[in-house]
Design a protein around this motif. Sequence first.
Motif, PDB file in Angstrom:
ATOM      1  N   THR A  61       0.838  -1.203   0.000  1.00 18.46           N
ATOM      2  CA  THR A  61       0.000   0.000   0.000  1.00 18.46           C
ATOM      3  C   THR A  61       0.873   1.253   0.000  1.00 18.46           C
ATOM      4  N   GLN A 109      -8.137   0.219   0.194  1.00 23.71           N
ATOM      5  CA  GLN A 109      -8.459  -1.046   0.865  1.00 23.71           C
ATOM      6  C   GLN A 109      -9.875  -0.977   1.427  1.00 23.71           C
ATOM      7  N   ASP A 163      -6.245  -1.473  -4.605  1.00 27.28           N
ATOM      8  CA  ASP A 163      -5.693  -2.065  -3.379  1.00 27.28           C
ATOM      9  C   ASP A 163      -6.696  -3.048  -2.774  1.00 27.28           C
ATOM     10  N   GLU A 164      -6.363  -4.317  -2.836  1.00 26.93           N
ATOM     11  CA  GLU A 164      -7.175  -5.406  -2.276  1.00 26.93           C
ATOM     12  C   GLU A 164      -8.651  -5.311  -2.665  1.00 26.93           C
TER      13      GLU A 164
HETATM   14 MG    MG Z   1      -1.961  -2.784   2.280  1.00 22.36          MG
END
Ligand code: MG
Length: 256
Positions: free
Chosen positions: A48, A90, A176-177
Amino acid sequence: MAENRTPILRLDKICKSFGGVVTAKDVTFCVYPGEIKGLIGPNGAGKTTMMNMISGIYTADSGDVYFNEKKITDKPDYARARMGIGRTFQTPRFLQRSSVRDNLMIGADLGNKIGYLSGFFGRKSTNFYQELKEMMDILHFSFNWDDDINSLPFGQRKLLEIVRSLLSHPKVILVDEPAAGLNNKEIEYLMDILRMAAKKMNIGVLVIEHSMDMIMDLCETIAVLNFGELIADGTPAEISNNTAVIEAYLGREDDD
Ligand SMILES: [Mg+2]
Ligand SMILES: Nc1ncnc2c1ncn2[C@@H]1O[C@H](COP(=O)(O)OP(=O)(O)OP(=O)(O)O)[C@@H](O)[C@H]1O
């Protein structure tokens, strides 16, 4: 093959530490237009943080970020967004107490480089609704324009954050994810929309994800971080046979 093309994103010897914690150590890799690249590594590896240095939330201690071979290391985050670096988080980030309409219009306005309010005066991109419909067909759900964005289920909000970013016509998107908290069907549709972004819109897609099944299925190349160090960068087949990668992940699969 890829080496002959101009990367849309290039990281050159990026270093970053927080106090004594090294999150990036001479990290160099590229993302090409139309390519889906994975960025993987154990929790706390620096994934991240790397995205934050690409989008301009953090600046690197040393090293450079290039966008279409133009150095952007010192550009602020809003300038990078306007250049065409889109991202999701996220946990999805939206305007609070706002409708789906307002949140999606923000994305489209960024792409059109027209003021947010101009949407109310009918100067929206003529392709806006067509593009949105195509994306929603891929995602298999619908919404009411006036719904408060936060009233939608978590999975749908995460998918809409990608839609918002794509409506701005980015050249590269950092995700991100995206699969965390999504059900199996939603993960399938998520992969479909990321593939559409890469193959139809020619966007370079950089995706952080813990689900190895998804990464192996989705990505053409994968960069692996471990304690801030790039330990591998290659095709799914190369990555799954790489001893350093196997060691970094050994015993961690259950955690993730
Ligand atoms: Mg992360
Ligand atoms: N603003 C900050 N200040 C201090 N330390 C930070 C900061 N941001 C990140 N870190 C530290 O840097 C390291 C890398 O964090 P990062 O969030 O990049 O990891 P990650 O690979 O994304 O992990 P995860 O898979 O858990 O999301 C961690 O040790 C984290 O605590």
